[in-house]
Write an enzyme that holds these catalytic residues in place. Structure first.
Site, PDB file in Angstrom:
ATOM      1  N   GLY A 297      53.316  70.229 125.999  1.00  9.56           N
ATOM      2  CA  GLY A 297      54.599  69.465 126.470  1.00  9.56           C
ATOM      3  C   GLY A 297      55.876  70.111 126.049  1.00  9.56           C
TER       4      GLY A 297
ATOM      5  N   SER B 198      61.250  59.747 115.808  1.00  6.90           N
ATOM      6  CA  SER B 198      62.477  59.735 116.622  1.00  6.90           C
ATOM      7  C   SER B 198      63.877  59.083 115.981  1.00  6.90           C
ATOM      8  CB  SER B 198      62.156  59.098 118.019  1.00  6.90           C
ATOM      9  OG  SER B 198      63.358  58.717 118.795  1.00  6.90           O
TER      10      SER B 198
ATOM     11  N   ARG C 161      74.269  51.518 130.041  1.00  7.62           N
ATOM     12  CA  ARG C 161      72.750  51.285 130.541  1.00  7.62           C
ATOM     13  C   ARG C 161      72.384  50.546 129.131  1.00  7.62           C
ATOM     14  NH1 ARG C 161      69.008  56.624 129.847  1.00  7.62           N
ATOM     15  NH2 ARG C 161      69.911  56.680 127.871  1.00  7.62           N
TER      16      ARG C 161
ATOM     17  N   ASN D 228      68.399  64.432 120.032  1.00  6.68           N
ATOM     18  CA  ASN D 228      68.219  64.530 121.288  1.00  6.68           C
ATOM     19  C   ASN D 228      68.018  66.325 121.794  1.00  6.68           C
ATOM     20  OD1 ASN D 228      70.024  62.268 120.865  1.00  6.68           O
ATOM     21  ND2 ASN D 228      69.733  62.195 123.076  1.00  6.68           N
TER      22      ASN D 228
ATOM     23  N   LYS E 247      57.209  54.227 117.705  1.00  3.22           N
ATOM     24  CA  LYS E 247      57.318  55.278 116.473  1.00  3.22           C
ATOM     25  C   LYS E 247      57.389  54.660 115.214  1.00  3.22           C
ATOM     26  CE  LYS E 247      57.409  59.104 119.498  1.00  3.22           C
ATOM     27  NZ  LYS E 247      56.554  59.580 119.139  1.00  3.22           N
TER      28      LYS E 247
ATOM     29  N   ASN F  30      64.972  60.773 133.289  1.00  2.00           N
ATOM     30  CA  ASN F  30      65.743  59.838 132.108  1.00  2.00           C
ATOM     31  C   ASN F  30      66.856  60.118 131.467  1.00  2.00           C
ATOM     32  OD1 ASN F  30      63.935  57.317 133.186  1.00  2.00           O
ATOM     33  ND2 ASN F  30      62.378  58.499 131.980  1.00  2.00           N
TER      34      ASN F  30
ATOM     35  N   TYR G 200      58.894  51.641 123.122  1.00  3.23           N
ATOM     36  CA  TYR G 200      58.590  53.040 122.814  1.00  3.23           C
ATOM     37  C   TYR G 200      59.019  53.246 121.364  1.00  3.23           C
ATOM     38  CZ  TYR G 200      60.454  57.749 121.972  1.00  3.23           C
ATOM     39  OH  TYR G 200      60.934  58.783 121.238  1.00  3.23           O
TER      40      TYR G 200
ATOM     41  N   LEU H  31      47.089  66.507 129.438  1.00  6.03           N
ATOM     42  CA  LEU H  31      47.828  67.030 130.816  1.00  6.03           C
ATOM     43  C   LEU H  31      48.492  66.046 131.395  1.00  6.03           C
ATOM     44  CD1 LEU H  31      45.364  69.926 131.668  1.00  6.03           C
ATOM     45  CD2 LEU H  31      47.447  69.848 130.244  1.00  6.03           C
ATOM     46  N   SER H  32      48.854  64.615 130.917  1.00  5.85           N
ATOM     47  CA  SER H  32      49.389  63.750 131.708  1.00  5.85           C
ATOM     48  C   SER H  32      50.907  63.630 132.076  1.00  5.85           C
ATOM     49  CB  SER H  32      49.033  62.289 131.069  1.00  5.85           C
ATOM     50  OG  SER H  32      49.722  62.428 129.886  1.00  5.85           O
ATOM     51  N   ASN H  33      51.419  64.831 131.291  1.00  4.49           N
ATOM     52  CA  ASN H  33      52.782  65.007 131.596  1.00  4.49           C
ATOM     53  C   ASN H  33      53.071  66.317 131.415  1.00  4.49           C
ATOM     54  OD1 ASN H  33      55.449  64.345 132.177  1.00  4.49           O
ATOM     55  ND2 ASN H  33      56.164  63.670 129.962  1.00  4.49           N
TER      56      ASN H  33
ATOM     57  N   TYR I 134      63.571  63.162 115.729  1.00  2.00           N
ATOM     58  CA  TYR I 134      64.460  64.077 116.245  1.00  2.00           C
ATOM     59  C   TYR I 134      65.368  63.546 116.854  1.00  2.00           C
ATOM     60  CZ  TYR I 134      59.511  65.798 117.110  1.00  2.00           C
ATOM     61  OH  TYR I 134      58.285  66.242 116.958  1.00  2.00           O
TER      62      TYR I 134
HETATM   63  C1  UD1 Z   1      66.777  58.251 124.861  1.00  2.00           C
HETATM   64  C2  UD1 Z   1      66.140  56.999 124.332  1.00  2.00           C
HETATM   65  C3  UD1 Z   1      65.599  57.486 122.983  1.00  2.00           C
HETATM   66  C4  UD1 Z   1      64.550  58.532 123.122  1.00  2.00           C
HETATM   67  C5  UD1 Z   1      65.304  59.689 123.586  1.00  2.00           C
HETATM   68  C6  UD1 Z   1      64.158  60.738 123.875  1.00  2.00           C
HETATM   69  C7  UD1 Z   1      67.536  55.362 125.383  1.00  2.00           C
HETATM   70  C8  UD1 Z   1      68.116  54.180 125.027  1.00  2.00           C
HETATM   71  N1  UD1 Z   1      67.176  55.985 124.277  1.00  2.00           N
HETATM   72  O1  UD1 Z   1      68.050  58.636 123.996  1.00  2.00           O
HETATM   73  O2  UD1 Z   1      64.907  56.284 122.452  1.00  2.00           O
HETATM   74  O3  UD1 Z   1      64.285  58.790 121.857  1.00  2.00           O
HETATM   75  O4  UD1 Z   1      65.915  59.354 124.932  1.00  2.00           O
HETATM   76  O5  UD1 Z   1      64.750  61.946 124.228  1.00  2.00           O
HETATM   77  O6  UD1 Z   1      66.811  55.281 126.620  1.00  2.00           O
HETATM   78  N2  UD1 Z   1      73.217  59.183 130.323  1.00  2.00           N
HETATM   79  C9  UD1 Z   1      73.997  59.281 131.344  1.00  2.00           C
HETATM   80  N3  UD1 Z   1      73.516  59.326 132.654  1.00  2.00           N
HETATM   81  C10 UD1 Z   1      72.191  59.509 132.849  1.00  2.00           C
HETATM   82  C11 UD1 Z   1      71.414  59.843 131.573  1.00  2.00           C
HETATM   83  C12 UD1 Z   1      71.812  59.446 130.273  1.00  2.00           C
HETATM   84  O7  UD1 Z   1      75.295  58.749 131.244  1.00  2.00           O
HETATM   85  O8  UD1 Z   1      71.652  59.630 133.748  1.00  2.00           O
HETATM   86  C13 UD1 Z   1      74.066  59.163 128.924  1.00  2.00           C
HETATM   87  C14 UD1 Z   1      73.461  58.264 128.111  1.00  2.00           C
HETATM   88  O9  UD1 Z   1      74.009  56.549 128.387  1.00  2.00           O
HETATM   89  C15 UD1 Z   1      73.907  58.580 126.405  1.00  2.00           C
HETATM   90  C16 UD1 Z   1      73.568  59.998 126.856  1.00  2.00           C
HETATM   91  O10 UD1 Z   1      73.642  60.395 128.289  1.00  2.00           O
HETATM   92  O11 UD1 Z   1      75.012  58.326 126.192  1.00  2.00           O
HETATM   93  C17 UD1 Z   1      72.122  60.391 126.217  1.00  2.00           C
HETATM   94  O12 UD1 Z   1      70.837  59.767 127.001  1.00  2.00           O
HETATM   95  P1  UD1 Z   1      69.569  60.371 126.945  1.00  2.00           P
HETATM   96  O13 UD1 Z   1      69.651  61.792 127.177  1.00  2.00           O
HETATM   97  O14 UD1 Z   1      68.986  59.343 127.725  1.00  2.00           O
HETATM   98  O15 UD1 Z   1      69.125  60.134 125.479  1.00  2.00           O
HETATM   99  P2  UD1 Z   1      69.309  58.842 124.333  1.00  2.00           P
HETATM  100  O16 UD1 Z   1      69.740  57.496 125.259  1.00  2.00           O
HETATM  101  O17 UD1 Z   1      70.231  59.158 123.363  1.00  2.00           O
END
Ligand code: UD1
Length: 340
Positions: free
Chosen positions: A10, A130, A296, A183, A157, A202, A153, A39-41, A181
């Site tokens: 991963g 996390s 979100r 980000n 953890k 995501n 999720y 190898l699922s992801n 962790y």
């Molecule tokens: C997310 C998860 C967290 C997980 C981590 C794994 C949520 C609420 N939290 O963290 O539990 O441990 O990922 O890496 O899902 N954003 C946008 N547009 C997008 C995507 C994100 O504006 O298309 C913004 C979000 O609102 C946030 C920031 O970017 O403010 C970071 O988002 P993201 O990368 O998804 O991480 P977390 O939300 O911090």
């Protein structure tokens, strides 16, 4: 002696394998590395890329950590003395839709692994936790704050952390580092390995990178009315290679950890979504169209670490800045537009 790495093909696992093979062999006699992954992801192409970077081979076994017999057979065959456990599902949205799959993989899978470890008297573990376990505490987040979770999720953890604390309390021979962790972003500087999410990403950075490379049309910025520098969400982005080196340090210092210890791996700095978009634009030279969308569900305004404990206990701190994180993300994405 061998080191078992679950989820080693991963994103974070593969970068950790590279750092283990470079840093550890420079400092201490090298251990054989055994990767187990279903190898699922991820893909076995990662193994070729890791070999290209390190010039070393690893043993790879395709298996699911929930499969007791398969994991047991690995411990019977190899002289394993420690485990780094990355294997697990990690998408928050998907965990709301498929909670059983998350509880099964992340919680049952870990319990199965721990049972096999205990039966083979292997009691050294580094676990991927996390910052999600901090719930809605106010940043900077430190390890003594109360924990909570708001989605399946995050619950998995947190449950695994509780299991590990109970286990270490029951038997003082266990040494466990629960690495929380923040980000993780970025990629290896070679451009050969990086984050390769299945489907539409995501997380922010893979999404921005895919817009920059032309795979996705437009980023949605989730909310611009938070109480932050520019109204968009602030996070503690950490270079995946710094994170990987944190695992090496944790492994090297497990002997100093008696019982189970939760340790943040973050930088202590916060960056907003728009700061990320603008820096990415500057580094890549690409346009990154975006529109402001509603917040979100479940997102917090600001999340960043107090990273002191990792420095005190492990002698580790992040060294790579945001510029390097984004430069490395862009190198990986532009050289591998479709991923592996
Ligand atoms: C997310 C998860 C967290 C997980 C981590 C794994 C949520 C609420 N939290 O963290 O539990 O441990 O990922 O890496 O899902 N954003 C946008 N547009 C997008 C995507 C994100 O504006 O298309 C913004 C979000 O609102 C946030 C920031 O970017 O403010 C970071 O988002 P993201 O990368 O998804 O991480 P977390 O939300 O911090």
């Amino acid at each position: 002696m061998s080191l078992l790495i679950t989820g080693g093909t991963g994103y974070i696992g593969s970068h950790t394998v590279v750092e283990l093979q470079t840093l550890v062999s420079e400092q201490t006699p090298s251990q054989d590395i055994i990767i187990v992954d279903d190898l699922s992801n991820s893909s076995t192409v990662v193994l070729d890329r890791v070999k290209q970077i390190t010039n070393k081979t690893v043993t790879f076994i395709k298996a699911d950590v929930c499969d007791y017999n398969a994991i047991n057979a690995i411990f019977d065959q190899y002289d394993i003395d420690a485990v780094i456990h990355f294997a697990g599902h990690k998408a928050v949205g998907e965990s709301n839709e498929k909670p059983l799959s998350y509880y099964h993989n992340n919680v049952s899978g870990t319990v199965t692994l721990l049972q096999v470890m205990a039966e083979h008297n292997v009691k050294k573990l580094v676990f991927s936790s996390s910052a999600t376990v901090y719930g809605d505490n106010v940043s900077p987040l430190n390890e003594s704050m109360p924990t909570s979770a708001t989605n399946p999720y995050g619950q998995t953890k947190l449950m695994v952390e509780h299991i590990l604390f109970d286990l270490a309390k029951s038997d003082s021979e266990w040494s466990i580092a629960c690495l929380r962790y923040f980000n993780p972003i970025g990629a290896h500087s070679s451009g050969l390995i990086g984050e390769n999410p299945n489907g539409i990403p995501n997380n922010l950075l893979p999404y921005v990178a895919q817009v920059a490379v032309g795979r996705l049309a437009q980023l949605q910025v989730f909310g611009d009315d938070y109480d932050t520098v520019d109204g968009t969400g602030v996070r503690d982005y950490i270079h995946v290679v710094d994170l990987a080196q944190g695992h090496v340090k944790a492994l090297q210092n497990l002997d100093k950890i008696s019982g189970c210890k939760a340790i943040n791996l973050g930088t202590g700095n916060g960056t907003s979504v728009l700061e990320i978009v603008n820096t990415f634009k500057e580094i890549s030279g690409q346009d990154i169209p975006y529109k402001i969308a509603p917040r979100r569900a479940g997102d917090l305004a600001t999340v960043y670490a107090n990273a002191d404990l990792a420095n005190e206990l492990l002698g580790w701190q992040a060294t790579r800045n945001l510029y390097t994180m984004i430069e490395d993300t862009w190198r990986w994405q532009s050289e591998n537009p479709q991923g592996f």
